[in-house]
Design a protein around this motif. Structure first.
Motif, PDB file in Angstrom:
ATOM      1  N   LEU A 198       0.839  -1.196   0.000  1.00 23.26           N
ATOM      2  CA  LEU A 198       0.000   0.000   0.000  1.00 23.26           C
ATOM      3  C   LEU A 198       0.876   1.248   0.000  1.00 23.26           C
ATOM      4  CD1 LEU A 198      -2.629   1.616   0.441  1.00 23.26           C
ATOM      5  CD2 LEU A 198      -2.490   1.016   2.872  1.00 23.26           C
ATOM      6  N   LYS A 199       0.606   2.128  -0.951  1.00 26.74           N
ATOM      7  CA  LYS A 199       1.258   3.440  -1.000  1.00 26.74           C
ATOM      8  C   LYS A 199       0.258   4.482  -0.508  1.00 26.74           C
ATOM      9  CE  LYS A 199       3.200   6.825  -4.257  1.00 26.74           C
ATOM     10  NZ  LYS A 199       3.512   7.091  -5.692  1.00 26.74           N
ATOM     11  N   ILE A 200       0.653   5.199   0.537  1.00 26.98           N
ATOM     12  CA  ILE A 200      -0.196   6.241   1.112  1.00 26.98           C
ATOM     13  C   ILE A 200       0.476   7.596   0.897  1.00 26.98           C
ATOM     14  CG2 ILE A 200      -1.275   7.150   3.203  1.00 26.98           C
ATOM     15  CD1 ILE A 200      -1.155   4.316   4.358  1.00 26.98           C
ATOM     16  N   THR A 201      -0.238   8.516   0.289  1.00 28.80           N
ATOM     17  CA  THR A 201       0.253   9.884   0.131  1.00 28.80           C
ATOM     18  C   THR A 201      -0.574  10.803   1.012  1.00 28.80           C
ATOM     19  OG1 THR A 201       0.892   9.448  -2.166  1.00 28.80           O
ATOM     20  CG2 THR A 201       0.732  11.755  -1.501  1.00 28.80           C
ATOM     21  N   VAL A 202       0.112  11.504   1.925  1.00 29.32           N
ATOM     22  CA  VAL A 202      -0.583  12.468   2.784  1.00 29.32           C
ATOM     23  C   VAL A 202      -0.101  13.871   2.406  1.00 29.32           C
ATOM     24  CG1 VAL A 202      -0.946  10.855   4.660  1.00 29.32           C
ATOM     25  CG2 VAL A 202       1.141  12.214   4.628  1.00 29.32           C
ATOM     26  N   HIS A 203      -0.996  14.835   2.500  1.00 25.60           N
ATOM     27  CA  HIS A 203      -0.712  16.184   2.025  1.00 25.60           C
ATOM     28  C   HIS A 203      -0.591  17.181   3.176  1.00 25.60           C
ATOM     29  CE1 HIS A 203      -1.388  15.037  -2.170  1.00 25.60           C
ATOM     30  NE2 HIS A 203      -2.343  14.256  -1.676  1.00 25.60           N
ATOM     31  N   GLN A 230       0.987   1.193  14.642  1.00 29.04           N
ATOM     32  CA  GLN A 230       1.474   0.073  15.451  1.00 29.04           C
ATOM     33  C   GLN A 230       0.381  -0.498  16.359  1.00 29.04           C
ATOM     34  OE1 GLN A 230       4.540  -0.761  14.390  1.00 29.04           O
ATOM     35  NE2 GLN A 230       4.223   1.103  13.157  1.00 29.04           N
ATOM     36  N   THR A 231      -0.639   0.281  16.639  1.00 28.23           N
ATOM     37  CA  THR A 231      -1.700  -0.188  17.538  1.00 28.23           C
ATOM     38  C   THR A 231      -2.656  -1.163  16.856  1.00 28.23           C
ATOM     39  OG1 THR A 231      -3.178   1.680  17.021  1.00 28.23           O
ATOM     40  CG2 THR A 231      -1.602   1.974  18.832  1.00 28.23           C
ATOM     41  N   ILE A 232      -2.604  -1.251  15.522  1.00 28.50           N
ATOM     42  CA  ILE A 232      -3.523  -2.165  14.831  1.00 28.50           C
ATOM     43  C   ILE A 232      -3.263  -3.600  15.264  1.00 28.50           C
ATOM     44  CG2 ILE A 232      -4.190  -3.101  12.586  1.00 28.50           C
ATOM     45  CD1 ILE A 232      -3.637  -0.338  11.407  1.00 28.50           C
ATOM     46  N   VAL A 233      -1.998  -3.996  15.299  1.00 26.73           N
ATOM     47  CA  VAL A 233      -1.669  -5.357  15.738  1.00 26.73           C
ATOM     48  C   VAL A 233      -1.672  -5.459  17.256  1.00 26.73           C
ATOM     49  CG1 VAL A 233       0.104  -7.157  15.726  1.00 26.73           C
ATOM     50  CG2 VAL A 233      -0.372  -5.845  13.640  1.00 26.73           C
ATOM     51  N   PRO A 239      -5.084 -11.353  20.624  1.00 26.88           N
ATOM     52  CA  PRO A 239      -3.896 -12.173  20.849  1.00 26.88           C
ATOM     53  C   PRO A 239      -4.104 -13.583  20.299  1.00 26.88           C
ATOM     54  CG  PRO A 239      -4.383 -10.896  22.806  1.00 26.88           C
ATOM     55  CD  PRO A 239      -5.542 -10.686  21.872  1.00 26.88           C
ATOM     56  N   GLY A 240      -3.107 -14.076  19.579  1.00 26.27           N
ATOM     57  CA  GLY A 240      -3.227 -15.389  18.950  1.00 26.27           C
ATOM     58  C   GLY A 240      -3.570 -15.309  17.480  1.00 26.27           C
ATOM     59  N   GLN A 241      -4.178 -14.217  17.049  1.00 27.75           N
ATOM     60  CA  GLN A 241      -4.398 -14.008  15.615  1.00 27.75           C
ATOM     61  C   GLN A 241      -3.141 -13.414  14.998  1.00 27.75           C
ATOM     62  OE1 GLN A 241      -8.144 -11.653  15.428  1.00 27.75           O
ATOM     63  NE2 GLN A 241      -8.923 -13.395  14.252  1.00 27.75           N
ATOM     64  N   PHE A 242      -2.949 -13.697  13.725  1.00 29.75           N
ATOM     65  CA  PHE A 242      -1.736 -13.244  13.042  1.00 29.75           C
ATOM     66  C   PHE A 242      -2.036 -12.078  12.116  1.00 29.75           C
ATOM     67  CE2 PHE A 242       0.609 -13.270   9.034  1.00 29.75           C
ATOM     68  CZ  PHE A 242       1.887 -13.026   9.485  1.00 29.75           C
ATOM     69  N   ALA A 243      -1.271 -11.016  12.272  1.00 23.91           N
ATOM     70  CA  ALA A 243      -1.331  -9.891  11.334  1.00 23.91           C
ATOM     71  C   ALA A 243       0.003  -9.161  11.383  1.00 23.91           C
ATOM     72  CB  ALA A 243      -2.468  -8.937  11.681  1.00 23.91           C
ATOM     73  N   VAL A 244       0.416  -8.636  10.242  1.00 24.78           N
ATOM     74  CA  VAL A 244       1.625  -7.813  10.157  1.00 24.78           C
ATOM     75  C   VAL A 244       1.271  -6.524   9.437  1.00 24.78           C
ATOM     76  CG1 VAL A 244       3.903  -7.570   9.088  1.00 24.78           C
ATOM     77  CG2 VAL A 244       3.275  -9.717  10.181  1.00 24.78           C
ATOM     78  N   VAL A 245       1.677  -5.393  10.024  1.00 25.04           N
ATOM     79  CA  VAL A 245       1.586  -4.099   9.358  1.00 25.04           C
ATOM     80  C   VAL A 245       2.983  -3.476   9.431  1.00 25.04           C
ATOM     81  CG1 VAL A 245       0.529  -1.812   9.304  1.00 25.04           C
ATOM     82  CG2 VAL A 245      -0.842  -3.798   9.987  1.00 25.04           C
ATOM     83  N   THR A 246       3.676  -3.476   8.319  1.00 26.02           N
ATOM     84  CA  THR A 246       5.046  -2.960   8.263  1.00 26.02           C
ATOM     85  C   THR A 246       5.084  -1.695   7.425  1.00 26.02           C
ATOM     86  OG1 THR A 246       6.082  -5.118   8.530  1.00 26.02           O
ATOM     87  CG2 THR A 246       7.394  -3.417   7.445  1.00 26.02           C
ATOM     88  N   VAL A 247       5.683  -0.639   7.966  1.00 28.59           N
ATOM     89  CA  VAL A 247       5.957   0.561   7.183  1.00 28.59           C
ATOM     90  C   VAL A 247       7.386   0.424   6.671  1.00 28.59           C
ATOM     91  CG1 VAL A 247       6.069   3.073   7.148  1.00 28.59           C
ATOM     92  CG2 VAL A 247       4.401   1.921   8.617  1.00 28.59           C
ATOM     93  N   ARG A 279     -10.379  -5.980   8.043  1.00 30.54           N
ATOM     94  CA  ARG A 279     -10.410  -5.098   9.202  1.00 30.54           C
ATOM     95  C   ARG A 279      -9.102  -4.325   9.350  1.00 30.54           C
ATOM     96  NH1 ARG A 279      -9.073  -5.305  14.214  1.00 30.54           N
ATOM     97  NH2 ARG A 279      -8.653  -7.524  14.404  1.00 30.54           N
ATOM     98  N   VAL A 280      -7.969  -4.976   9.068  1.00 28.16           N
ATOM     99  CA  VAL A 280      -6.673  -4.293   9.145  1.00 28.16           C
ATOM    100  C   VAL A 280      -6.623  -3.146   8.139  1.00 28.16           C
ATOM    101  CG1 VAL A 280      -4.205  -4.542   8.670  1.00 28.16           C
ATOM    102  CG2 VAL A 280      -5.384  -6.232  10.097  1.00 28.16           C
ATOM    103  N   ILE A 281      -7.076  -3.409   6.918  1.00 28.21           N
ATOM    104  CA  ILE A 281      -7.073  -2.365   5.890  1.00 28.21           C
ATOM    105  C   ILE A 281      -7.990  -1.212   6.304  1.00 28.21           C
ATOM    106  CG2 ILE A 281      -7.836  -1.859   3.531  1.00 28.21           C
ATOM    107  CD1 ILE A 281      -6.734  -4.623   2.749  1.00 28.21           C
ATOM    108  N   ALA A 282      -9.164  -1.554   6.826  1.00 27.14           N
ATOM    109  CA  ALA A 282     -10.080  -0.492   7.283  1.00 27.14           C
ATOM    110  C   ALA A 282      -9.454   0.325   8.408  1.00 27.14           C
ATOM    111  CB  ALA A 282     -11.403  -1.110   7.737  1.00 27.14           C
ATOM    112  N   SER A 283      -8.736  -0.336   9.299  1.00 32.05           N
ATOM    113  CA  SER A 283      -8.094   0.375  10.405  1.00 32.05           C
ATOM    114  C   SER A 283      -6.996   1.305   9.912  1.00 32.05           C
ATOM    115  CB  SER A 283      -7.506  -0.636  11.403  1.00 32.05           C
ATOM    116  OG  SER A 283      -8.525  -1.381  12.033  1.00 32.05           O
ATOM    117  N   ILE A 284      -6.227   0.836   8.928  1.00 29.31           N
ATOM    118  CA  ILE A 284      -5.179   1.691   8.354  1.00 29.31           C
ATOM    119  C   ILE A 284      -5.798   2.966   7.794  1.00 29.31           C
ATOM    120  CG2 ILE A 284      -3.513   1.890   6.459  1.00 29.31           C
ATOM    121  CD1 ILE A 284      -2.933  -1.118   6.876  1.00 29.31           C
ATOM    122  N   GLU A 285      -6.839   2.803   6.990  1.00 34.20           N
ATOM    123  CA  GLU A 285      -7.445   3.979   6.360  1.00 34.20           C
ATOM    124  C   GLU A 285      -8.086   4.890   7.409  1.00 34.20           C
ATOM    125  OE1 GLU A 285      -9.800   3.291   2.935  1.00 34.20           O
ATOM    126  OE2 GLU A 285      -8.337   1.956   1.983  1.00 34.20           O
TER     127      GLU A 285
END
Length: 419
Positions: A198-203, A230-233, A239-247, A279-285
């Motif tokens: 995901l590429k995010i551009t903020v102005h 970082q709070t998404i994961v 706990p016990g579910q797997f997700a990675v959000v890397t910048v 849900r992770v994608i929705a949280s990012i946005e």
């Protein structure tokens, strides 16, 4: 399975040409969607084996071998290499280079083992073609381009794959990994994660570095976003579910005394669950939009999704049948239940397009003594080069033999005459 043994009786003879073909592929890697010479070599081999050959999806190659009534099995190998400069020191190491979009010269290497995949599937295709008296049905050997860019499977589907070949009853694939050579890992359910980039551009609002009160600083905004992501994961994922959000990258500005007007973040997301991925994608946005609003950003943020890989989740019955066949055929201890890997693949788009079940397994490639020593010292991560490393170098033996056998044994689960 006496029929399998009869077909595999010629394996040692076939391995002679397979070893040389593998070394040639390794020395001549081609990047995603540019696998022209690779595809030509594959097509020539399949034609010589007696397969009906088609080009599908640009540099994709499909061979069909019809051999009487029975089930139809599709076996897939990926064929592309990576923009990595090889550092293995092998006498068949790649010295190929390309010029990237920035005008820089970069190396090209089969740093993920796709050259093993191609050679093993070709070996299985040859053994099945020569051993037609031992099985009945249809075998499809599919060689997919552009796995590394998540575009090859989709390209083949978009080019009419499902109308150009017989509909399979099952699809099979495998991947060489930096685990102990001679071992085979299988599992039901998720084996590879879904992946999204995901590429995010903020102005912001640019200004002189000495006048921050005239700006909306996108560097500060981007930093706040990175920290809150970082709070998404840590706080939104059970706990016990797997997700990675890397910048993986944060870019803004060109000079110390200039406040830029925008910042760009590059993210990578991994998950084993489709609902969790959403849900992770929705949280990012949500977080990005909220931080932009809080900062007084003059424009809405922009989200660009790319290199999106589907979840690879093995059908339980298919996995059980193939695993049982592996366990019967191979020596005790060679077949084990593997944990899901956090890497991603686009293979599942092929069986999903046909609406058929599939299973995907792993094959080890590190010499047993090397791997065992690293395990004993607790230094596997440090001492064993992983896939995509410039030092990744599968041991030709026994890796090629095992990877060829797995394709044949798995196919016979469905093609043996008793079926």
């Amino acid at each position: 399975m006496s029929e399998v043994k009869a077909v595999l009786a010629a394996l040692d003879q076939e391995l002679k040409w397979q070893r040389e073909f593998y070394k040639h592929l390794h020395q001549h890697p081609e990047l995603s969607s540019q696998e022209f010479a690779t595809a030509q070599s594959i097509a020539e081999k399949l034609t010589g084996f007696g397969f009906a050959v088609q080009r599908i999806g640009g540099t994709g190659v499909v061979g069909v071998l019809e051999n009487g009534p029975g089930a139809c099995v599709l076996a897939r190998a990926d064929i592309d290499a990576l923009p990595v400069t090889e550092a293995t020191g092998l006498d068949y190491a790649s010295t190929a280079t390309v010029t990237d979009t920035d005008g820089s010269t970069v190396g090209v290497m089969h740093a993920c083992g796709h050259d093993v995949h191609v050679t093993a599937l070709l070996g299985a295709a040859k053994l099945l073609a020569d051993g037609r008296d031992s099985w009945s049905g249809t075998y499809i050997a599919l060689f997919q381009p552009a796995e590394e860019t998540a575009s090859g499977a989709r390209a083949m589907v978009d080019d009419g794959l499902v109308t150009k070949v017989p509909r399979p009853d099952v699809a099979l694939s495998q991947h060489v990994m930096a685990t102990e050579a001679g071992t085979i890992g299988t599992t039901a359910g998720p084996i590879l994660s879904a992946g999204d980039s995901l590429k995010i551009t903020v102005h912001g609002r640019g200004a002189h570095g000495s006048m921050p009160h005239n700006s909306v600083d996108p560097v500060v905004l981007a930093a706040s976003i990175v920290m809150n992501l970082q709070t998404i994961v840590s706080r939104e994922t059970m706990p016990g579910q797997f997700a990675v959000v890397t910048v993986g990258a944060s870019n803004a500005g060109t000079k110390s005394n200039i406040i830029a007007d925008r910042a760009v973040l590059l993210l990578n997301i991994r998950s084993y669950d489709v609902a969790l991925r959403r849900r992770v994608i929705a949280s990012i946005e949500r977080i990005v939009r909220g931080e932009c609003a809080a900062a007084g950003s003059p424009k809405d943020p922009e989200f660009e999704y790319y290199d999106q890989y589907p979840l690879t989740t093995n059908d339980a019955d298919t996995n059980a049948r193939v695993t049982a066949a592996f366990t019967e055929h191979f020596e005790p201890g060679m077949v084990y239940q593997t944990a899901p890997a956090t890497a991603s693949e686009d293979f599942s788009r092929l069986p999903d397009a046909f609406g058929v079940p599939y299973t995907y397994w792993t094959v080890g490639s590190v010499p047993s003594d090397v791997y065992s020593a690293a395990v004993e010292k607790g230094t596997v991560a440090q001492d064993i080069p992983a896939n995509h490393s410039p030092f990744f170098a599968p041991a030709i033996d026994p890796t090629l033999s095992v990877a060829t056998q797995t394709h044949v044994v798995a196919a016979f689960v469905y093609l043996a005459k008793a079926n």
